[in-house]
Design a protein around this motif. Structure first.
Motif, PDB file in Angstrom:
ATOM      1  N   HIS A  58      -6.416   4.859   8.123  1.00  9.52           N
ATOM      2  CA  HIS A  58      -6.812   6.214   7.742  1.00  9.52           C
ATOM      3  C   HIS A  58      -5.613   7.044   7.306  1.00  9.52           C
ATOM      4  O   HIS A  58      -5.760   8.011   6.551  1.00  9.52           O
ATOM      5  CB  HIS A  58      -7.513   6.907   8.917  1.00  9.52           C
ATOM      6  N   ASN A  59      -4.420   6.670   7.750  1.00 11.33           N
ATOM      7  CA  ASN A  59      -3.218   7.412   7.374  1.00 11.33           C
ATOM      8  C   ASN A  59      -2.528   6.851   6.134  1.00 11.33           C
ATOM      9  O   ASN A  59      -1.622   7.502   5.596  1.00 11.33           O
ATOM     10  CB  ASN A  59      -2.223   7.419   8.541  1.00 11.33           C
ATOM     11  N   ILE A  60      -2.948   5.648   5.683  1.00  9.48           N
ATOM     12  CA  ILE A  60      -2.296   5.060   4.516  1.00  9.48           C
ATOM     13  C   ILE A  60      -3.255   4.834   3.362  1.00  9.48           C
ATOM     14  O   ILE A  60      -2.857   4.921   2.184  1.00  9.48           O
ATOM     15  CB  ILE A  60      -1.586   3.728   4.899  1.00  9.48           C
ATOM     16  N   LEU A  86       0.830  -1.205   0.000  1.00 11.82           N
ATOM     17  CA  LEU A  86       0.000   0.000   0.000  1.00 11.82           C
ATOM     18  C   LEU A  86       0.864   1.253   0.000  1.00 11.82           C
ATOM     19  O   LEU A  86       0.605   2.212  -0.743  1.00 11.82           O
ATOM     20  CB  LEU A  86      -0.929   0.005   1.214  1.00 11.82           C
ATOM     21  N   TYR A  87       1.896   1.252   0.837  1.00  9.57           N
ATOM     22  CA  TYR A  87       2.768   2.424   0.962  1.00  9.57           C
ATOM     23  C   TYR A  87       3.519   2.691  -0.337  1.00  9.57           C
ATOM     24  O   TYR A  87       3.529   3.826  -0.845  1.00  9.57           O
ATOM     25  CB  TYR A  87       3.750   2.203   2.109  1.00  9.57           C
ATOM     26  N   LEU A  88       4.130   1.654  -0.902  1.00  6.43           N
ATOM     27  CA  LEU A  88       4.896   1.833  -2.140  1.00  6.43           C
ATOM     28  C   LEU A  88       3.982   2.233  -3.298  1.00  6.43           C
ATOM     29  O   LEU A  88       4.349   3.072  -4.131  1.00  6.43           O
ATOM     30  CB  LEU A  88       5.654   0.541  -2.472  1.00  6.43           C
ATOM     31  N   SER A  89       2.784   1.647  -3.339  1.00  3.74           N
ATOM     32  CA  SER A  89       1.821   2.007  -4.382  1.00  3.74           C
ATOM     33  C   SER A  89       1.382   3.459  -4.234  1.00  3.74           C
ATOM     34  O   SER A  89       1.245   4.182  -5.226  1.00  3.74           O
ATOM     35  CB  SER A  89       0.598   1.081  -4.325  1.00  3.74           C
ATOM     36  N   ALA A  90       1.161   3.877  -2.986  1.00  2.00           N
ATOM     37  CA  ALA A  90       0.742   5.260  -2.734  1.00  2.00           C
ATOM     38  C   ALA A  90       1.820   6.239  -3.169  1.00  2.00           C
ATOM     39  O   ALA A  90       1.534   7.245  -3.844  1.00  2.00           O
ATOM     40  CB  ALA A  90       0.416   5.437  -1.258  1.00  2.00           C
ATOM     41  N   ILE A  91       3.073   5.954  -2.799  1.00  2.00           N
ATOM     42  CA  ILE A  91       4.177   6.852  -3.176  1.00  2.00           C
ATOM     43  C   ILE A  91       4.343   6.881  -4.691  1.00  2.00           C
ATOM     44  O   ILE A  91       4.458   7.952  -5.303  1.00  2.00           O
ATOM     45  CB  ILE A  91       5.487   6.402  -2.498  1.00  2.00           C
ATOM     46  N   GLY A  92       4.328   5.693  -5.312  1.00  3.09           N
ATOM     47  CA  GLY A  92       4.490   5.626  -6.764  1.00  3.09           C
ATOM     48  C   GLY A  92       3.378   6.334  -7.510  1.00  3.09           C
ATOM     49  O   GLY A  92       3.629   7.095  -8.459  1.00  3.09           O
ATOM     50  N   ALA A  93       2.131   6.106  -7.091  1.00  2.00           N
ATOM     51  CA  ALA A  93       0.981   6.716  -7.772  1.00  2.00           C
ATOM     52  C   ALA A  93       0.989   8.233  -7.628  1.00  2.00           C
ATOM     53  O   ALA A  93       0.692   8.959  -8.584  1.00  2.00           O
ATOM     54  CB  ALA A  93      -0.312   6.130  -7.214  1.00  2.00           C
ATOM     55  N   ASN A  94       1.336   8.722  -6.449  1.00  3.90           N
ATOM     56  CA  ASN A  94       1.344  10.169  -6.240  1.00  3.90           C
ATOM     57  C   ASN A  94       2.497  10.843  -6.980  1.00  3.90           C
ATOM     58  O   ASN A  94       2.343  11.968  -7.475  1.00  3.90           O
ATOM     59  CB  ASN A  94       1.401  10.483  -4.741  1.00  3.90           C
ATOM     60  N   ILE A  95       3.632  10.172  -7.066  1.00  2.00           N
ATOM     61  CA  ILE A  95       4.738  10.716  -7.868  1.00  2.00           C
ATOM     62  C   ILE A  95       4.335  10.779  -9.337  1.00  2.00           C
ATOM     63  O   ILE A  95       4.622  11.758 -10.040  1.00  2.00           O
ATOM     64  CB  ILE A  95       6.012   9.864  -7.683  1.00  2.00           C
ATOM     65  N   LEU A  96       3.641   9.731  -9.812  1.00  2.00           N
ATOM     66  CA  LEU A  96       3.165   9.726 -11.200  1.00  2.00           C
ATOM     67  C   LEU A  96       2.175  10.864 -11.444  1.00  2.00           C
ATOM     68  O   LEU A  96       2.231  11.528 -12.489  1.00  2.00           O
ATOM     69  CB  LEU A  96       2.515   8.376 -11.510  1.00  2.00           C
ATOM     70  N   ILE A  97       1.276  11.091 -10.484  1.00  2.00           N
ATOM     71  CA  ILE A  97       0.326  12.210 -10.599  1.00  2.00           C
ATOM     72  C   ILE A  97       1.078  13.532 -10.737  1.00  2.00           C
ATOM     73  O   ILE A  97       0.786  14.354 -11.624  1.00  2.00           O
ATOM     74  CB  ILE A  97      -0.593  12.247  -9.360  1.00  2.00           C
TER      75      ILE A  97
END
Length: 325
Positions: free
Chosen positions: A285-287, A40-51
């Motif tokens: 809620h934080n991730i 979840l964390y790596l996906s969140a970081i990757g997706a937001n960097i892509l955005i």
């Protein structure tokens, strides 16, 4: 108990560190949760960097709505990074010890980023309100200068207003227990270990929550009430549907964000015997929002999907043996 104590005077002892025990009731197998949380964390970081990269690269996305989305991505990455490295260190390396300054700093960062996320949601609601209710005045109202001022205001509001939370927590007397049944330093979890009265902390957190996120939510509801009233006046059903579709992604994220906040508050106030539930909700809620926000916008916003295609096409075109359809 492996409490570390330092003498502050002859009659009073103070713990020098806290021990984060992880998820209550499942300590023996909680390490198995590290894999989904890490993904979840790596996906969140990757997706937001892509955005962020897509918004910067695509000139068609140089609009206020996407500027706010980019700011939301930065806040999401900050929120997730505030808690996830320590949680994974607990599960993988048994690094449960956290010093008091680190713990209070984490309390500050969590409250600050959660408050900023709420504030950005308010800015995005205002953006949709002006775009739908005052479309002709939209370019003159929602300018880059307004975006900058709104962002600075949210940073200063949350950066300054949440200072009393960790300060009051640091002033409590932690004289005996130092084991926290949590994966992170939550204000209520930490102050529950205090030997003196913690009511000032609880009252302070409640007041700040109502003044901050409570006012944000009230203004968001008011904005969407005005939007709905304006849409219902449209003669064309197609125009009304198109207007509401621009708000759908935002509404989904708002409903999830504030629903979980309310549920966490209720479970804490109810002091449920199932201690795992509020702790798990607090972590998720934080991730989950940092993971969910870019996914919802990517799936429901055509311009953003087109932007992704352009970015991927550019990366493929740089390879001589690849062609982009």
């Amino acid at each position: 108990m492996s409490a570390s104590l330092i003498g502050t005077n002859s009659s009073k002892l103070q713990v020098s560190e806290f021990i984060l025990m992880g998820f209550p009731g499942i300590h023996s197998w909680q390490h198995w949760l590290s894999l989904p949380l890490a993904l979840l964390y790596l996906s969140a970081i990757g997706a937001n960097i892509l955005i962020l990269f897509t918004i910067c690269q695509d000139s068609a996305l140089q609009k206020p709505m996407y500027h706010f989305l980019g700011i939301l991505s930065v806040v999401d990455m900050g929120l997730a990074t505030t808690i996830m490295p320590k949680i994974l260190a607990i599960f993988w390396f048994d690094a449960k010890v956290i010093s008091l300054p680190e713990c209070f700093a984490q309390i500050y960062a969590i409250h600050c980023f959660v408050g900023m996320e709420s504030g950005i949601f308010l800015c995005m609601a205002f953006d949709r309100y002006v775009a739908i209710c005052h479309p002709l005045r939209y370019p003159s109202i929602v300018t880059n200068a307004l975006i900058l001022k709104a962002t600075l205001f949210m940073v200063l509001r949350n950066g300054l207003c949440v200072i009393p939370v960790p300060v009051l927590a640091a002033q409590r007397n932690y004289c005996s227990r130092n084991e926290i049944d949590h994966c992170l330093c939550s204000n209520l979890g930490v102050t529950s270990l205090a030997c003196d009265d913690r009511r000032p902390n609880s009252i302070c957190q409640l007041v700040l929550a109502w003044l901050g996120m409570g006012s944000d939510l009230s203004l968001i509801i008011w904005s969407y009430t005005l939007i709905l009233r304006s849409v219902l006046k449209l003669n064309s059903a197609e125009a009304a549907s198109k207007a509401l579709s621009t708000c759908s992604s935002h509404l989904i994220l708002i409903l999830f964000f504030y629903t979980v906040v309310v549920v966490i508050s209720v479970t804490h106030l109810a002091e449920t015997k199932a201690a795992l539930i509020p702790v798990l909700l607090n972590v998720l809620h934080n991730i989950i929002p940092p993971f969910l926000n870019p996914m919802v916008y990517a799936l429901r916003t055509k311009e953003l999907r087109v932007g992704f295609q352009k970015v991927f096409c550019l990366s493929f075109e740089k390879r001589p043996w690849r062609t982009c359809p």
